[in-house]
Enzyme design. Structure first.
Site, mmCIF file in Angstrom:
data_model
loop_
_atom_site.group_PDB
_atom_site.id
_atom_site.type_symbol
_atom_site.label_atom_id
_atom_site.label_comp_id
_atom_site.label_asym_id
_atom_site.label_seq_id
_atom_site.Cartn_x
_atom_site.Cartn_y
_atom_site.Cartn_z
ATOM 1 N N SER A 160 4.135 -1.121 -10.374
ATOM 2 C CA SER A 160 2.798 -1.202 -10.956
ATOM 3 C C SER A 160 1.857 -1.936 -10.026
ATOM 4 O O SER A 160 2.252 -2.838 -9.304
ATOM 5 C CB SER A 160 2.820 -1.924 -12.301
ATOM 6 O OG SER A 160 1.497 -2.024 -12.804
ATOM 7 N N LYS B 81 8.933 -0.472 -17.213
ATOM 8 C CA LYS B 81 7.641 -0.034 -16.671
ATOM 9 C C LYS B 81 6.863 0.757 -17.725
ATOM 10 O O LYS B 81 5.645 0.617 -17.864
ATOM 11 C CB LYS B 81 7.845 0.817 -15.411
ATOM 12 C CG LYS B 81 6.589 1.508 -14.877
ATOM 13 C CD LYS B 81 5.493 0.510 -14.556
ATOM 14 C CE LYS B 81 4.371 1.071 -13.684
ATOM 15 N NZ LYS B 81 3.761 2.310 -14.054
ATOM 16 N N HIS C 191 5.458 -1.668 -20.117
ATOM 17 C CA HIS C 191 4.336 -2.308 -19.420
ATOM 18 C C HIS C 191 3.078 -1.472 -19.602
ATOM 19 O O HIS C 191 2.008 -1.974 -19.936
ATOM 20 C CB HIS C 191 4.666 -2.470 -17.926
ATOM 21 C CG HIS C 191 3.468 -2.761 -17.060
ATOM 22 N ND1 HIS C 191 2.558 -1.786 -16.705
ATOM 23 C CD2 HIS C 191 3.015 -3.906 -16.486
ATOM 24 C CE1 HIS C 191 1.604 -2.322 -15.958
ATOM 25 N NE2 HIS C 191 1.868 -3.607 -15.811
ATOM 26 N N ASN C 192 3.195 -0.175 -19.389
ATOM 27 C CA ASN C 192 2.021 0.691 -19.511
ATOM 28 C C ASN C 192 1.533 0.780 -20.957
ATOM 29 O O ASN C 192 0.327 0.835 -21.195
ATOM 30 C CB ASN C 192 2.333 2.084 -18.971
ATOM 31 C CG ASN C 192 2.401 2.104 -17.455
ATOM 32 O OD1 ASN C 192 2.667 1.081 -16.823
ATOM 33 N ND2 ASN C 192 2.175 3.256 -16.861
ATOM 34 N N GLU D 176 -0.381 -2.202 -21.500
ATOM 35 C CA GLU D 176 -1.642 -2.034 -20.761
ATOM 36 C C GLU D 176 -2.647 -1.221 -21.600
ATOM 37 O O GLU D 176 -3.825 -1.582 -21.687
ATOM 38 C CB GLU D 176 -1.316 -1.333 -19.441
ATOM 39 C CG GLU D 176 -2.491 -0.923 -18.588
ATOM 40 C CD GLU D 176 -2.005 -0.067 -17.406
ATOM 41 O OE1 GLU D 176 -1.039 -0.465 -16.723
ATOM 42 O OE2 GLU D 176 -2.584 1.010 -17.174
#
Ligand code: 2AM
Length: 478
Positions: A128, A183, A186-187, A190
């Site tokens: 990222s 990941k 994480h997104n 986000e």
């Protein structure tokens, strides 16, 4: 000299990652399906370090020192399968293939298993930080075998972003698909963070009566406080920007339809399967979807309801309220994301260290923020923390935010300003706090129409009520 690492797929992410390795002193074998890209990279940036340009996959593999480490940076999906297979056929036992694309973690699990059977380490790796991160230091989330990390780890550590305490933003997340899973979440986080920031802006503008340039200053001010983060910083910059053609605030000339590539949607789909309530993240994904339904929005435009902007609430107090609401909802969104990581980790037996995940998100990635250090500290103090919300620091912040958060959600509702993220987070928070939930009634309904049975508060066992009979007798169903 033999190259220590190879990179294939030299579009901007791959190119910048290759340059990052080279700048850190590694000899990098570079390869691309279309060789012109390889030549361009070496022509333009060859002076930055040692690149070994290669024409074919076989050339690339020959250029690598053993155990060979090759980073694949091609499009997720079929292209990845094709490239991985092409290289795997040329590699030997003990070699390492890193997939640095945005693969779905289930694909990564499949690829990892197939290659493990052939003795090749497959390391699905979340990266990222976008193009700039790839070049200057991303946050890196590798999965795969612990053994692969021995060869790969030091190289990844040297190209990763450094957290404020100097430690590199990379850790071996866990086996097989753990890296791509983390990941993905994480997104999802986000998405939620961006949506909450969007709602804060919208309220400041339409209930607070502020102009974008003024809101830019509010965000710049928040960025010096506890909300300090990359996303808050770029928000201030975007809001301060004026469109060159029209002179209007930039945000006013951009079509209000937010797109998505899929990782937020994946997060929510998987949360549904895992049964993890991530309503803050889900609302963010749905908010983007709602924005994109231009026809639906046009058809609904004249439905009755308050129009924003009627009279400004305004004032410094309202701005402080929004800051409180934003911070509280942000805690909830992150708590939901970490709950999903904990659940996925338990289901797939990954043993993900949540504190380490928070630690490697402190720099390099899109959600980088001081805030992540507070999350790291919470998990470090209590590795088995049942919910991030109950950590002392966060519980205290949520306590202080109570009244402002409720005022903001009430104001949004009264004025007809959509705030799905802020209000979903509050509903989640109150659901967890509730002594009794109406789930008791829902379960009763299920027993009524489907004989789905229920548990009682006062006795062990499984029960069913024969609703069709006049006396509605209760029977044990276990
Ligand atoms: P290209 O330059 O030859 O198009 C992003 O699209 C990167 O993935 C590019 O480097 C692209 O190579 C590469 N790529 C996409 N599909 C590919 C495939 N099927 N095989 C090899 N490389 C591919």
């Amino acid at each position: 000299a033999a190259a220590q690492i190879g990179v294939t797929g030299l579009a901007v992410m791959g190119r910048n990652l290759a340059r990052n390795f080279a700048r850190r002193g590694y000899a990098v074998a570079v390869h691309n399906r279309t060789p012109a890209r390889t030549r361009e990279l070496v022509d333009e940036f060859g002076g930055e370090g040692t690149f070994v340009p290669t024409e074919t996959a076989a050339d690339c593999v020959r250029a690598l020192a053993r155990p060979r480490c090759l980073v694949v940076m091609v499009k997720a999906g079929e292209a990845t399968d094709r490239v991985v297979e092409e290289f795997a056929a040329l590699l030997d036992e003990g070699d390492v293939i890193v997939d640095g694309g945005n693969a779905h973690f289930e694909d990564t699990r499949r690829r990892e298993q197939q290659l493990r059977e052939r003795g090749i380490h497959f390391v699905g790796t979340g990266i990222s930080g976008g193009e700039e991160g790839a070049l200057h230091g991303p946050s890196i989330m590798p999965g795969g075998s612990a053994e692969s990390y021995r060869a790969l780890g030091p190289m990844l550590e040297s190209i990763a972003a450094a957290a404020p305490d100097g430690s590199p933003c990379v850790t071996h997340v866990g086996p097989d698909g753990a890296g791509h899973f983390v990941k993905m979440v994480h997104n999802g986080i986000e998405y939620a963070d961006m949506q909450l920031i969007g709602e804060a802006y919208d309220l400041l503008r339409h209930a607070g009566g502020l102009e974008p340039a003024q809101i830019a200053e509010v965000f710049a001010d928040w960025n010096r406080g506890r909300l300090n983060s990359y996303l808050i910083g770029i928000t201030a910059e975007v809001l301060a920007h004026r469109d060159a053609d029209t002179g209007l605030p930039f945000v006013d000339v951009v079509l209000d339809q937010a797109e998505q590539k899929g990782t937020g949607r994946w997060t929510v789909k998987l949360a549904l399967d895992l049964g993890v309530p991530v309503n803050g993240i889900a609302e963010a994904v749905f908010a983007r979807a709602t924005s994109g339904h231009a026809d639906l929005r046009r058809a609904a435009r004249d439905l009755p309801g308050p129009r924003p902007d009627a009279t400004a609430v305004g004032g410094a107090e309202f701005t402080r309220d929004i800051e409180q609401a934003l911070y509280a909802a942000k805690i909830v969104a992150y708590a939901q994301g970490f709950h999903q990581i904990a659940t996925g980790s338990a289901d797939y037996r990954w043993h993900v260290d949540q504190g380490r995940v928070a630690a490697i998100w402190r720099a390099g990635c899109i959600i980088r923020a001081d805030f992540l250090d507070r999350i790291r500290a919470a998990f470090d103090a209590h590795p088995d923390l049942p919910a991030l919300l109950v950590d002392d620091t966060f519980a205290k912040a949520l306590g202080q935010a109570q009244q402002p958060w409720r005022r903001v959600v009430a104001t949004a509702a009264q004025r007809g300003i959509p705030a799905p993220g802020l209000s979903a987070a509050l509903a989640y928070y109150d659901s967890l706090r509730a002594d009794r939930l109406p789930a008791a009634l829902v379960q009763s309904q299920r027993d009524y129409f489907g004989a789905h049975t229920y548990h009682r508060t006062d006795r062990d066992g499984v029960f069913h009520t024969r609703w069709a009979e006049p006396q509605r007798p209760e029977e044990r169903a276990d």
